[in-house]
Design a protein around this motif. Structure first.
Motif, PDB file in Angstrom:
ATOM      1  N   GLU A 321       1.198   1.970  -9.216  1.00 46.12           N
ATOM      2  CA  GLU A 321       1.609   1.759 -10.608  1.00 46.12           C
ATOM      3  C   GLU A 321       1.955   0.280 -10.770  1.00 46.12           C
ATOM      4  N   ILE A 323       2.946  -3.413 -11.913  1.00 46.72           N
ATOM      5  CA  ILE A 323       3.938  -3.916 -12.862  1.00 46.72           C
ATOM      6  C   ILE A 323       3.460  -5.277 -13.363  1.00 46.72           C
ATOM      7  N   GLU A 324       3.541  -5.497 -14.655  1.00 38.52           N
ATOM      8  CA  GLU A 324       3.131  -6.781 -15.218  1.00 38.52           C
ATOM      9  C   GLU A 324       4.362  -7.651 -15.410  1.00 38.52           C
ATOM     10  N   ARG A 387       7.853 -13.422  -5.278  1.00 44.04           N
ATOM     11  CA  ARG A 387       7.923 -12.844  -6.615  1.00 44.04           C
ATOM     12  C   ARG A 387       7.387 -13.810  -7.659  1.00 44.04           C
ATOM     13  N   VAL A 391       8.822 -10.134 -10.205  1.00 39.12           N
ATOM     14  CA  VAL A 391       8.116  -8.968  -9.674  1.00 39.12           C
ATOM     15  C   VAL A 391       7.435  -9.361  -8.371  1.00 39.12           C
ATOM     16  N   ALA A 395       3.403  -5.757  -6.033  1.00 36.68           N
ATOM     17  CA  ALA A 395       3.500  -4.734  -7.071  1.00 36.68           C
ATOM     18  C   ALA A 395       2.721  -5.116  -8.326  1.00 36.68           C
ATOM     19  N   ILE A 396       2.055  -6.287  -8.299  1.00 32.97           N
ATOM     20  CA  ILE A 396       1.280  -6.759  -9.447  1.00 32.97           C
ATOM     21  C   ILE A 396      -0.194  -6.505  -9.158  1.00 32.97           C
TER      22      ILE A 396
END
Length: 571
Positions: A321, A323-324, A387, A391, A395-396
Motif C-alpha cells: 500500500e 504512501i505518497e 525518508r 515517508v 513505502a513510496i
C-alpha cells in the motif's frame, strides 16, 4: 526443457507450445507410418503381379502428401510460437532488469547480461522454431518405424527395439560428460568478451604509452583459455558422437545378419526383408543426427537456465500500500549500508529541510555518491531509514519516488538519437515550447546553434559525438524539463573546461532554484552557497555546518578548502 521454458516465460504460453509439440509429434509419427507402406509396395513389386503395387504407391503418395502438409503447418506453428516466445522473453527480461537494484549491475554482470540479452535469448528461444521439430523427429520417427517393424516381424522388431536404451544411454552419458566443459567454455567466452572490450577501451592509454605494437597479455591469455576450453569441449563430445555412430551401425548390421538368417530359414520373404531393411536404414539417419541436435538443445537449455537465474533475482520490494509523500524534505535516520563485507555508510543521520541545499564533501570512497543513490533508492539500507517528505522511500511507489527526483550524474549517458529526443526523456509529454525553454535555461541552445542539424543532430551512442560539457548540458536540460521538486547532483562539474563549467554552473543554479537539493562535489568552490555542508569520511559525518562556520573550526573541511585553493595561489 519445455517445463523450464514455460516456467521462465509464464504459463500463458503453455497452450500454443503444447499445441505445437503435439503437431510436431503427429508429423513425426506420420512420417514413420508412411514408411510402413513400403512393405506392401515392395512385396507387390517382387511378387507375381507387379501391377498390384499401384494402389499401394498411390496410398504411399497420399501419406507423403499428408506428411508434407503436416510438416508445413508444424514448422509454421513453430516459427510463430518461437517469435511470440522471443518477444515475450525480451519483454519480461527488459521489465525485470529495470526493476533490479543498481547495485546488482557490477562490471561482470553488465557483460554477462549484454551477451545473455543478445546471443543467449536468441539461442534459448530458437528451440521452438529451429530445434524442436528435428529433435522430435529424431526421437519419434525411429520409434514409429520400430513399431511398424514389430507389426511385420516381431524378431526384427525386437532387435531394432534394443537400440532404444542403447541410444538413450549414450545421449545421457554425453550430456553428463559435456556439462562441465560446456559451462567452462561459456565462462571463458564471457571472460574473453570482457577482455576484448577492455582492450578496445584501453586504446588511448596504450597508444599514449607507445605500446600499439605490443600484444595485450590479458586478452591473449583469455583467448588461449577459450581455445583450450573449446578443445576440451570437442574432446568431451567426441566419444558420444563416435559411440552413437558405432551403436547405430552395429545395430543395423545385426538386423542385416538376423534378417538374412530368417530369410534363409524361410521365416520371412525377400520383399519383406528388403522393406524392413529400408525402414531400418531410414531410421538410422535421424538417430545419427541426435548428436548434433542434442548438443544444440543442451546449449539452448544452458542459456535458458542462465535466463532463469537472472529472472529469479529478486528486485527491490514494492510496498503493498504505497504512501505518497506530502512534502519534499529529506532525512537520513541512523542509516547503515554495506556493500559486500564493507560498510559504506555507518550510522549517518541528517536532514534537509524543504527548499534548502545540502552539500556533501569528503575524500574519495567516503560514501558521498552512495547517499544520493540511497535517496533515489538505487539500493535499500541495511539499517535505519531514508525518508522523503517524512515517508520511508521503501513505502513510496517507485514511479512516485522517481517522479519527485531529478538526478544529474558526473558521467552522463545519452541514447543514440537526437538532442531533442534525449532532452524529452525528462518529460516525454512536454510541449515544444517547454523543451526549448529547458534547453535555453541549461545553456544548451548555444550547443544546438553550433551543431549541423540543430535539434535533429544525432548525439551518437552514449553521446559520443558531444563533448563532456555538452552532454552535461543535455542532462541538466532533461532535469529542468522534468521539473522535479528534489534535485540530486553528483560531481557535475568535475573535469570540465572553464567555458563548459561556467555554462553548467549557470544551468545548475537555475535547476536548483526553489528546490530541495543534495549535491556532491570535489570542487569545494561549488558548495559555498549551500545552506548546510556535511563532511563525510569513512561513511561517517565528521563535520557539519555552513561554509563560514566550518572554516572557523579549522577542521577537515577547512583543510580540504585550503588544499583546493592552493593551485590558484601558486599561479
Amino acid at each position: 526443457m519445455i517445463r523450464m521454458l514455460l516456467r521462465v516465460l509464464g504459463h500463458e504460453y503453455a497452450r500454443p507450445v503444447r499445441r505445437t509439440v503435439a503437431l510436431m509429434t503427429t508429423t513425426a509419427m506420420t512420417e514413420g507410418l508412411s514408411y510402413a507402406l513400403l512393405v506392401p509396395v515392395l512385396r507387390a513389386l517382387f511378387g507375381s503381379d507387379p501391377a498390384a503395387a499401384w494402389p499401394w504407391l498411390i496410398a504411399f503418395g497420399a501419406a507423403v502428401a499428408v506428411y508434407a502438409a503436416l510438416r508445413y503447418y508444424s514448422d509454421l506453428s513453430g516459427f510463430r510460437v518461437g517469435i511470440a516466445l522471443l518477444r515475450g522473453m525480451y519483454r519480461r527480461l527488459g521489465g525485470h532488469l529495470a526493476q533490479l537494484p543498481i547495485g546488482w549491475y557490477d562490471a561482470r554482470r553488465v557483460g554477462e547480461v549484454s551477451v545473455l540479452a543478445s546471443e543467449g535469448v536468441l539461442q534459448a528461444m530458437s528451440v521452438i522454431a529451429h530445434l524442436l521439430a528435428p529433435f522430435i523427429s529424431a526421437c519419434v520417427t525411429p520409434l514409429t518405424i520400430v513399431a511398424v517393424m514389430l507389426a511385420f516381424n516381431w524378431q526384427l522388431g525386437l532387435a531394432a527395439l534394443a537400440a532404444v536404451p542403447v541410444v538413450a544411454a549414450i545421449q545421457v552419458w554425453t550430456a553428463r560428460s559435456t556439462a562441465a566443459t560446456d559451462a567452462e567454455r561459456h565462462e571463458r567466452d564471457q571472460e574473453a568478451t570482457g577482455r576484448v572490450i577492455e582492450y578496445l577501451q584501453a586504446q588511448p592509454v596504450l597508444r599514449a604509452g607507445g605500446r600499439t605494437g605490443e600484444r595485450f597479455t590479458l586478452l591473449d591469455d583469455s583467448l588461449r583459455e577459450v581455445q583450450r576450453a573449446s578443445r576440451r569441449t570437442v574432446l568431451a563430445t567426441l566419444p558420444g558422437v563416435v559411440g552413437l555412430t558405432l551403436a547405430v551401425q552395429a545395430i543395423f548390421a545385426g538386423l542385416l545378419v538376423l534378417g538374412a538368417y530368417l530369410a534363409l530359414g524361410g521365416d520371412i520373404g525377400a520383399a519383406e526383408l528388403l522393406a524392413i531393411l529400408v525402414l531400418a536404414a531410414r531410421s538410422a539417419d535421424p538417430l545419427l543426427s541426435l548428436s548434433d541436435i542434442g548438443g544444440k538443445v543442451r546449449g539452448a537449455r544452458s542459456e535458458l537456465a542462465r535466463l532463469d537465474t537472472v529472472l529469479r533475482t529478486e528486485p527491490l520490494p514494492e510496498a503493498r500500500e504505497p504512501i505518497e509523500p506530502a512534502g519534499r524534505d529529506l532525512e537520513f535516520d541512523s542509516v547503515v549500508f554495506r556493500h559486500g563485507d564493507r560498510t559504506v555508510i555507518d550510522g549517518v543521520s541528517l536532514s534537509v529541510p524543504e527548499g534548502q541545499r545540502l552539500a556533501v564533501v569528503g575524500p574519495s570512497g567516503s560514501g558521498k555518491s552512495t547517499l544520493l543513490q540511497l535517496l533515489a533508492r538505487f539500493y535499500d539500507v541495511d539499517a535505519g531509514a531514508v525518508r522523503v517528505g517524512g515517508v520511508d522511500v521503501r513505502a513510496i511507489g517507485t514511479e512516485v519516488l522517481m517522479a519527485r527526483i531529478a538526478v544529474v550524474f558526473q558521467d552522463v549517458y545519452l541514447f543514440d538519437g537526437t538532442i531533442e529526443e534525449n532532452v524529452r526523456l525528462g518529460r516525454p509529454g512536454a510541449s515544444e515550447a517547454e523543451v526549448r525553454a529547458a534547453a535555453s535555461a541549461a545553456r544548451l541552445d548555444d550547443v544546438i546553434e553550433r551543431l549541423p542539424g540543430g535539434w535533429a543532430a544525432n548525439v551518437g551512442e552514449g553521446g559520443a559525438l558531444l563533448s563532456g560539457g555538452e552532454r552535461q548540458r543535455v542532462s541538466i536540460a532533461r532535469a529542468l524539463l522534468k521539473n522535479a521538486p528534489i534535485v540530486l547532483l553528483d560531481e557535475v562539474t568535475s573535469a570540465l573546461d572553464p567555458v563548459n563549467e561556467a555554462a553548467v554552473h549557470d544551468g545548475i543554479e537555475r535547476l536548483m532554484a526553489g528546490r530541495t537539493v543534495v549535491m556532491v562535489a570535489h570542487r569545494l568552490r561549488t558548495v559555498r552557497r549551500a545552506d548546510r555542508i556535511v563532511f563525510l569520511d569513512g561513511g561517517r559525518i565528521v563535520e557539519a555546518g555552513d561554509h563560514d562556520e566550518l572554516l572557523r573550526r579549522d577542521g577537515r573541511y577547512a583543510e580540504f578548502w585550503h588544499a583546493s585553493l592552493a593551485p590558484v595561489v601558486r599561479e
